[in-house]
Design an enzyme around this catalytic site. Structure first.
Site, PDB file in Angstrom:
ATOM      1  N   GLY A  15       1.414  40.378  11.140  1.00 12.44           N
ATOM      2  CA  GLY A  15       1.112  39.841  12.466  1.00 12.44           C
ATOM      3  C   GLY A  15       2.272  39.186  13.172  1.00 12.44           C
ATOM      4  N   TYR A 101      40.770  15.587 -20.715  1.00 14.91           N
ATOM      5  CA  TYR A 101      41.602  15.344 -19.554  1.00 14.91           C
ATOM      6  C   TYR A 101      40.725  15.017 -18.345  1.00 14.91           C
ATOM      7  CZ  TYR A 101      40.526  20.169 -18.058  1.00 14.91           C
ATOM      8  OH  TYR A 101      39.889  21.322 -17.681  1.00 14.91           O
ATOM      9  N   HIS A 119      45.582  25.974  -7.484  1.00 11.41           N
ATOM     10  CA  HIS A 119      45.805  24.568  -7.104  1.00 11.41           C
ATOM     11  C   HIS A 119      47.211  24.108  -7.452  1.00 11.41           C
ATOM     12  CE1 HIS A 119      45.631  22.984 -11.239  1.00 11.41           C
ATOM     13  NE2 HIS A 119      44.583  23.764 -11.447  1.00 11.41           N
ATOM     14  N   CYS A 137      42.890  28.088 -14.673  1.00 15.32           N
ATOM     15  CA  CYS A 137      43.216  28.069 -13.247  1.00 15.32           C
ATOM     16  C   CYS A 137      44.570  28.711 -12.999  1.00 15.32           C
ATOM     17  CB  CYS A 137      43.236  26.628 -12.725  1.00 15.32           C
ATOM     18  SG  CYS A 137      41.613  25.863 -12.576  1.00 15.32           S
TER      19      CYS A 137
END
Length: 200
Positions: A15, A101, A119, A137
């Protein structure tokens, strides 16, 4: 560019139908593709196909799966300056543990949900371009990391090569890792297979 969505009259629920088409304008940014060669300890950034910057980096030191940078097509997900990185991700919370760390990291660009970033890593500048010493990383010099952070837009491509750990398709925005044949299997536009017959 212009997007025209023909939504007028489209049924979205029982609807419920779209009242009108929708038009939206948008701008596509430059193509920014960075290639991280873990074996050569190098990251090269291309903008619109042309080399923009190249720098020595240090990736995951390996030895275990956890310390191995994931290879494959990553998309940049978020940025933070600074980001607090801790050893909690590997279950090390005791400050007396030599693996413990907690670092405040500058100019960090997230590339996976499992915590991989590009980074600044002033502590590993001597190894960048020579050896892989990180927890996974991509370590870069403060100057290069700042430049990359400032240039990067969400969704930019970071292609990492040279490791034996592939990026999982559901580890962040690694959807490019799924082969096209598998991708279309989940399409709403794909016609269902005939009864009793396998899909191809």
């Amino acid at each position: 560019m212009t997007l025209l969505a023909h939504t007028a009259g489209v049924r979205s629920a029982p609807g419920v139908f779209g009242a009108a088409d929708h038009v939206a304008g948008f701008r596509v940014g430059p193509s920014r593709i960075s290639v991280v060669d873990v074996r050569r300890h190098r990251m090269t950034v291309r903008v619109n196909g042309r080399p923009a910057r190249s720098a020595g980096i240090s990736a995951g030191k390996g030895g275990t799966r956890a310390y191995t940078t994931t290879s494959g097509v990553h998309l940049t997900m978020a940025k933070g300056d600074p980001v607090i990185m801790t050893s909690d991700w590997m279950g090390v919370t005791d400050r007396k543990d030599p693996r413990y760390y907690r670092k405040e990291v500058r100019h960090a660009v997230q590339i996976s949900a499992s915590g991989e970033y590009v980074h600044a890593a002033p502590w590993s500048v001597a190894q960048q371009g020579r050896a892989n010493v990180s927890h996974g990383c991509v370590n870069a010099s403060p100057e290069f990391a700042r430049w990359f952070y400032d240039q990067t837009l969400r969704g930019d491509v970071v292609l990492i090569t040279g490791t034996d750990r592939p990026l999982e398709w559901n580890n962040g925005w690694g959807y490019w890792q799924i082969p096209w044949t598998r991708w279309v299997m989940g399409s709403a536009l794909r016609k269902p297979a005939a009864p009793g017959r396998p899909r191809t």
